[in-house]
Design an enzyme around this catalytic site. Structure first.
Site, mmCIF file in Angstrom:
data_model
loop_
_atom_site.group_PDB
_atom_site.id
_atom_site.type_symbol
_atom_site.label_atom_id
_atom_site.label_comp_id
_atom_site.label_asym_id
_atom_site.label_seq_id
_atom_site.Cartn_x
_atom_site.Cartn_y
_atom_site.Cartn_z
ATOM 1 N N CYS A 87 0.774 -0.989 0.283
ATOM 2 C CA CYS A 87 0.027 0.042 -0.328
ATOM 3 C C CYS A 87 0.974 1.224 -0.016
ATOM 4 O O CYS A 87 1.512 1.515 -1.092
ATOM 5 C CB CYS A 87 -1.073 0.044 1.344
ATOM 6 S SG CYS A 87 -2.354 1.220 0.633
ATOM 7 N N HIS A 193 -3.487 -5.818 0.721
ATOM 8 C CA HIS A 193 -2.792 -6.010 2.667
ATOM 9 C C HIS A 193 -2.847 -8.008 3.120
ATOM 10 O O HIS A 193 -3.703 -8.034 3.358
ATOM 11 C CB HIS A 193 -3.609 -4.995 3.692
ATOM 12 C CG HIS A 193 -3.196 -3.561 3.287
ATOM 13 N ND1 HIS A 193 -2.397 -3.073 4.082
ATOM 14 C CD2 HIS A 193 -4.366 -2.924 2.472
ATOM 15 C CE1 HIS A 193 -2.686 -1.488 3.930
ATOM 16 N NE2 HIS A 193 -3.002 -1.563 3.398
ATOM 17 N N GLU A 195 -0.938 -8.705 4.889
ATOM 18 C CA GLU A 195 -1.796 -9.101 7.000
ATOM 19 C C GLU A 195 -2.718 -8.443 7.456
ATOM 20 O O GLU A 195 -3.159 -8.794 8.642
ATOM 21 C CB GLU A 195 -0.736 -7.867 7.019
ATOM 22 C CG GLU A 195 -0.797 -6.106 7.225
ATOM 23 C CD GLU A 195 -0.785 -6.344 5.526
ATOM 24 O OE1 GLU A 195 -0.709 -5.986 4.948
ATOM 25 O OE2 GLU A 195 -0.629 -4.046 5.958
#
Lengths: 221, 720
Positions: A87, A193, A195
Site C-alpha cells: 500500500c 494488504h 497482513e
C-alpha cells in the site's frame, strides 16, 4: 527469516505487518525508525508498511522515499535483499526508484476499502512461489491506480514481473495491476494488504499463506 | 489593555452572552471585563461548553455500575472489560461546522473524538459515525453527503483507526442542519487511565502538538447559535484538520504517558486553550497562569484573545512532573511536534493570562466553570400523538423493493467502503450488520459497537423514542452475541429556548434514563448539541446512542447469514404497529401515529434469551427487527447469506409493523429453541425457512437478485 519493519511518521499498518510476519516466522521482526541511517545486520527482509507516511502530503510516498533510512533500504535491495512494500509501502518504493511506474488517484476518485480477490500473475518469486492461482486480501487506498508508459508495461509483461492483478479492477490500474516485482524479482510492491487477511477471524487466511509461503521460499532457497 | 475593542452591548451580544449573563460577569469580578476576559467567559459559558440548558436533566441519567471505571465529566467514559483492561469511549457532534464546511467539519469532528480517547491514555481501536442529512433531492444534500463522508474517511483513514459502524439517514428536517456524530473507542489498561485534574503547585503547564493559528476562533460560540442567511460568514470559524499531526500526537502522548511524566492532561477541543486550562485547574482545585508569548503560533501578531479562543486542532495541554521535562521533550522531538512550557499551576483560585508581561485576563478560575449559568428552561410535554390513520393493505413486493432501494434503508456500503474498516487487523465484523466487532488485540475478547436512534419516534413521543434508541442499541449488541456494557449519548436538538423543543429534550432524556437503567448499560460519556435550527425550523429530536458490548471470546459471536435449510424463528410479540414506521414514511409519505411502545422487561429477557440460546448452540444466525419490521429484517438476512427465505403470515402490519423487542433467529434446532423460549415464558413462533433464491413473504415472492440490485444501488444511484 530475519525481518524488519520500517516505521515512518504516519505509518499505520506497521503493527499489522509485525503481527503478520511474527505469526509466520515465530520471531518478532525488528523495528526500524525512519530517521535511522542504517538497518540491522543480517536481515532477510525489509517490510515497508501501509499508512499515510508524512500525511501523504506532497505526493503519496514522496517524502518518505527521502527519509534517512531509505538509502540503506535501496542499498539492501541492490545487494539482493528482499523488500516488501504494501500500500503506502508500494508508493514509497516507487518514489524511491526501486519499482517503475506511478500510483495515481483511484479512477473513481474515492477511497476504497474492501476484500479484494487477486490473480497471482507469476509464481516466479520468493513472495509468490507458495501461492495458489488466486488470493483474497484487503484493499484500503485512495491512490492505487497503477500507471506506467507502454514501454514499461511491455517490459513488466515480457519479464513476467506482474505479481498480482485484480479480479474486477477497483481503482483503474492499467492491466489490472495490483503488484509488481523489481528486475531482480527481490522487491515486491503491492496495494492489497495480506497482513489484514491472515486469520480466520478476520475473514480469511490467504494472507497467512502469503507470509508462510515467503518463509518457506527462503528456507528452501 | 489597548488596541482592543471597547466593551459594548453589541460586542457582548456578538459573544452569545445575554444581558443577564453579562450582569453575572460584572457581579463576579466587580468591574468591566477586558476584551480577552469577555472572550473567555463567552467560551466557558456557551451552550457547547457549559451545557447550561441540559445540565439539570443530564444529572438524572444513570451513570454508574460495577463495570464503570469513570463516568461523564472527563474526556471520555471508561468501562472495565476484565483482565485489567478498559474500553474508553465517547460520541460527540460536529454538526454546525459540518454544515458550513462539510469536509473539514466532519474531519475535525473525527479528530476531536479520537483526541478525547487518547487523552485518557487509550489507543483508539474503533470509530463510528452517525450522519443525518436533509432530503435526498435538496440542492445541498449531495455536496454535504460527499463532503462529510470524505472528511470522515480522510481523517480516520489517515489516522489509522477502523470505522466499524454508524448510521445514515435522510429527512427534510435536516435540510438546513446536518448532523455529524462521531464516536471513538480506545483500549487502555484499567490502572493507567489519565485524567484532567492538575495537582501540585508550581508544576509546569506544557503545550503539545500543532501550532496555534486563528482557525476556529469563536467556534464553540458559533456552535451554540442558530443558522440564518449569514451562514457563509461563519466559514472562518471552522477548523482545519491534520490527521498526520494527530497520529503523531497520539503516538507521542501514549509514549510520554508510559514514561510516568504526565500528571494530568487535557486535549484542546472547543474553546481550545481556555477550556483546557480552566478544566485542569478547576478539577485540581488550583489556579493557572499562562504566558502566551510562549505558545507556539503559526500566524504573526496573534492577540491574547485569538490565542485563548483559537480552536486549532491537534493540540494538548499537560501538567508535567518537572523532573521529567527532558524526557518529555525528547519524546516530542522524536515525533517532530511542538513542546513548550506555557505556564504553571498556582495556589490561588486564579486564571491569570499574561502576554508579553501584560495582564490580559485575571479571573477567578473556579467561578468560570463552577458558576456558569445553569437554566431550568421552561418546557412543555410533547402532546400525545394521535393514533395512526388508516393504512390500506400494501402491495408487499412493491413495498419491500421500495424500502430496500430507498436512501434510508438501502445498502450503506457506498459510504463505508470509503472508510478504512480493517486497519489494525483486528476487525472481525465490518459495517453493514447489527454491530461492528473488533478484537481486543492479542486477547480472545472482542468488542461490539453500534449507534442507534429513530428520530421519527422521538418526535412523536420523546419518552418512548428515547427508550427505543437505547433498546435498539441493546438489541443490536445482543443479536451480535455481545453482552451490552455501557452507552454514550449524543443529544441533538433544536433551540432549547422554545418550550416544545426543551420538552423533546426532557422527554428523550427521561426515556434514555429509564432504558439504560433497565438494560444495565449506563451512560458513561456524552455530548449535547442544541440550536440545530435554521430560520426557526428545527431538526427531528435525535438523541444518538452509541453502545459498546463485550464478547468474552469469538465463540460468542452470532453470524448474520442463515444457511440453507435453517428454520426461522421469531422472538417477541407482533401487534403490527405501523405508527411512525419506515413503511409509512418511505412508501406512503406519511409520518403519523405514535412511536411503538418499548417494553424494557421484554427487551432484556429477549436479549438474554438470544445470547443464552446461542451459547446452547441453538442459533446459527440472528438479526434484530427495527425499521421496516419483519420484512426488512428477513431481507437483510437473506442478502447477508445470499440465500432466499420463506416466511408465513399476511398483512401489512405483520410484515412491516415495528413492534419492539423482536429478533429473527435462524436455527437448525427450532424445537429446542422454542422449548427454551417457552420455558422462560417468552413469545416465540416458528415462521419460516431459509433456502431458495427469493424472499417469499406469504403469497408474495421477490427474487434475491432484484432485492440485491435495489439494495446495492440505493446510494450509488443517488450520490455516486
Amino acid at each position: 527469516m530475519k525481518a524488519a519493519v520500517i516505521t515512518f511518521p504516519g505509518s499505520n499498518c506497521d503493527r499489522d505487518m509485525h503481527v503478520g510476519l511474527q505469526r509466520a516466522t515465530g520471531i518478532a521482526p525488528q523495528s526500524v525508525w525512519h530517521k535511522d541511517t542504517s538497518i540491522p545486520e543480517g536481515l532477510d527482509l525489509i517490510a515497508v508498511p501501509g499508512g499515510f507516511s508524512f500525511g501523504d502530503y506532497l505526493r503519496c510516498g514522496a517524502i518518505a522515499a527521502r527519509a534517512p533510512v531509505m538509502n540503506a533500504v535501496v542499498d539492501f535491495a541492490k545487494r539482493g535483499g528482499l523488500v516488501l512494500g504494501v500500500c503506502n509501502g508500494f508508493q514509497i518504493l516507487i518514489e524511491a526508484g526501486l519499482l517503475p511506474g506511478a500510483l495515481m488517484r483511484n479512477a473513481g476518485l474515492k477511497y476504497v476499502c474492501k476484500a479484494q480477490t487477486l490473480r497471482v500473475a507469476t509464481h516466479d518469486s520468493a513472495f509468490t512461489a507458495g501461492l495458489g492461482d488466486t488470493a483474497t486480501y484487503a484493499i484500503a487506498h485512495h491512490d492505487g491506480n497503477y500507471i506506467a508508459d507502454d514501454e514499461e508495461l511491455a517490459r513488466l509483461m515480457g519479464e513476467d514481473r506482474i505479481a498480482f492483478t485484480y479480479e474486477g479492477n477497483p481503482n483503474g490500474s492499467q492491466m489490472d495491476i495490483a503488484g509488481i516485482l523489481s528486475e531482480n524479482r527481490r522487491v515486491l510492491g503491492m496495494m492489497p494488504h495480506p497482513e489484514r487477511m491472515n486469520d480466520p477471524a478476520l475473514g480469511g487466511t490467504d494472507g497467512e499463506r502469503f507470509f508462510n509461503g515467503l518463509v518457506g521460499a527462503l528456507e528452501t532457497a | 489593555m489597548h488596541n482592543e475593542p471597547a466593551i459594548s452591548p453589541d460586542l457582548i451580544a456578538a459573544h452569545g452572552l445575554n444581558a443577564e449573563e453579562y450582569q453575572r460577569i460584572l457581579d463576579l469580578i466587580g468591574r468591566e471585563p477586558s476584551f480577552t476576559e469577555l472572550g473567555v467567559f463567552s467560551a466557558m459559558w456557551n451552550e457547547h461548553c457549559s451545557y447550561k440548558s441540559s445540565k439539570k436533566w443530564l444529572r438524572t441519567l444513570p451513570t454508574e455500575g460495577p463495570q464503570v471505571i469513570c463516568g461523564p465529566g472527563e474526556n471520555a467514559g471508561v468501562v472495565d472489560i476484565g483482565d485489567g483492561q478498559a474500553v474508553v469511549f465517547k460520541m460527540e457532534s460536529h454538526n454546525h461546522p459540518s454544515y458550513i464546511e462539510p469536509y473539514q467539519g466532519a474531519a475535525t469532528g473525527v479528530g476531536g473524538i479520537l483526541r478525547d480517547v487518547f487523552t485518557m491514555g487509550a489507543r483508539p481501536i474503533a470509530a463510528m459515525n452517525a450522519l443525518s442529512f436533509g432530503r435526498v433531492d435538496h440542492p445541498k444534500t449531495r455536496s454535504l453527503v460527499n463532503g462529510v463522508v470524505e472528511g470522515v474517511g480522510g481523517y480516520g483513514n489517515a489516522f489509522g483507526v477502523p470505522t466499524v459502524g454508524g448510521e445514515l439517514r435522510f429527512h427534510s428536517a435536516y435540510d438546513g442542519n446536518c448532523l455529524v456524530n462521531a464516536f471513538a473507542a480506545g483500549l487502555a489498561d484499567a490502572d493507567k487511565i489519565f485524567y484532567s485534574a492538575a495537582s501540585g503547585v508550581g508544576m509546569p503547564v506544557v503545550y503539545l502538538g500543532a501550532k496555534t493559528g486563528r482557525d476556529g476562533v469563536g467556534g464553540a460560540t458559533m456552535a451554540s447559535a442558530e443558522f440564518d442567511d449569514t451562514i457563509e460568514d461563519k466559514r472562518p470559524t471552522v477548523q482545519v484538520g491534520d490527521p498526520f499531526t494527530e497520529k503523531r500526537l497520539m503516538e507521542a502522548t501514549l509514549e510520554l504517558m508510559a514514561t510516568g511524566a504526565v500528571i494530568s492532561i487535557q486535549d484542546m477541543g472547543a474553546a481550545g486553550l481556555t477550556c483546557s486550562a480552566v478544566e485542569m485547574g478547576d478539577k485540581g482545585d488550583l489556579g493557572v497562569r499562562l504566558d502566551l508569548e510562549c505558545v507556539p503560533v503559526r500566524e504573526e501578531n496573534m492577540t491574547a484573545y485569538e490565542m485563548m479562543l483559537s480552536e486549532s486542532q491537534e493540540r494538548m495541554l499537560m501538567v508535567l512532573r518537572p523532573e521529567k521535562e527532558a524526557v518529555a521533550k525528547a519524546v516530542f522531538d522524536k515525533w517532530d511536534l511542538d513542546f513548550a512550557i506555557v505556564g504553571e499551576t498556582i495556589a490561588e483560585d486564579r486564571f491569570l493570562i499574561m502576554h508579553n508581561g501584560e495582564v490580559k485576563a485575571d479571573l477567578p478560575l473556579k467561578a468560570l466553570s463552577g458558576t456558569a449559568p445553569e437554566y431550568d428552561r421552561p418546557w412543555v410535554e410533547t402532546p400525545a400523538a394521535a393514533p395512526v390513520g388508516d393504512v390500506a393493505e400494501v402491495d408487499v413486493a412493491e413495498a419491500l423493493l421500495t424500502l430496500v432501494g430507498s436512501a434510508n434503508y438501502g445498502s450503506r456500503a457506498w459510504v463505508w467502503q470509503q472508510y478504512d474498516t480493517t486497519v489494525m487487523a483486528d476487525t472481525v465484523r465490518v459495517p453493514g450488520a447489527d454491530a461492528g466487532v473488533v478484537r481486543v488485540h492479542g486477547t480472545p475478547k472482542a468488542l461490539a459497537f453500534t449507534s442507534d436512534v429513530t428520530p421519527r419516534y422521538c418526535r412523536a413521543n420523546p419518552f418512548e423514542g428515547g427508550k427505543q434508541a437505547v433498546a435498539e442499541a441493546y438489541r443490536n449488541l445482543c443479536a451480535t452475541g455481545a453482552t451490552p456494557l455501557a452507552t454514550t449519548d449524543n443529544l441533538n436538538f433544536g433551540n432549547p429556548e422554545k418550550p416544545e423543543i426543551m420538552g423533546q429534550l426532557v422527554g428523550c432524556i427521561k426515556g434514555i434514563g429509564e432504558a439504560v437503567a433497565a438494560l444495565d448499560m449506563p451512560i458513561v460519556s456524552g455530548n449535547v448539541s442544541l440550536y440545530n435550527e435554521t430560520d426557526g425550523s428545527g431538526i427531528l429530536p435525535t438523541p444518538t446512542i452509541g453502545a459498546v458490548g463485550l464478547l468474552p471470546t469469538l465463540d460468542a459471536l452470532i453470524a448474520t447469514a442463515p444457511t440453507d435449510g435453517d428454520t426461522l424463528v421469531l422472538i417477541g410479540e407482533t401487534t403490527g404497529h405501523l405508527g411512525q414506521s419506515a413503511l409509512l414514511a418511505e412508501l406512503l409519505n406519511r409520518e403519523d401515529g405514535d412511536a411503538p411502545t418499548v417494553n424494557l422487561t421484554a427487551e432484556r429477557a429477549h436479549g438474554e434469551l438470544v445470547r443464552a440460546a446461542h451459547a446452547a448452540g441453538l442459533v446459527s444466525a440472528a438479526h434484530d427487527l427495527s425499521d421496516g419490521g419483519l420484512a426488512l429484517a428477513a431481507t437483510d438476512m437473506a442478502l447477508a447469506g445470499n440465500i432466499g427465505v420463506t416466511l408465513d403470515g399476511s398483512g401489512t402490519g405483520w410484515w412491516f409493523g415495528e413492534d419492539q423487542a423482536r429478533y429473527l433467529i435462524a436455527t437448525t434446532d427450532a424445537d429446542a429453541l422454542v422449548t427454551m423460549a417457552q420455558a422462560a415464558g417468552l413469545p416465540v413462533a416458528i415462521i419460516g425457512k431459509a433456502g431458495g433464491d427469493a424472499v417469499t413473504l406469504g403469497t408474495t415472492s421477490v427474487s434475491l437478485t432484484a432485492l440485491a440490485e435495489a439494495h446495492a444501488n440505493a446510494l450509488p444511484a443517488r450520490f455516486g
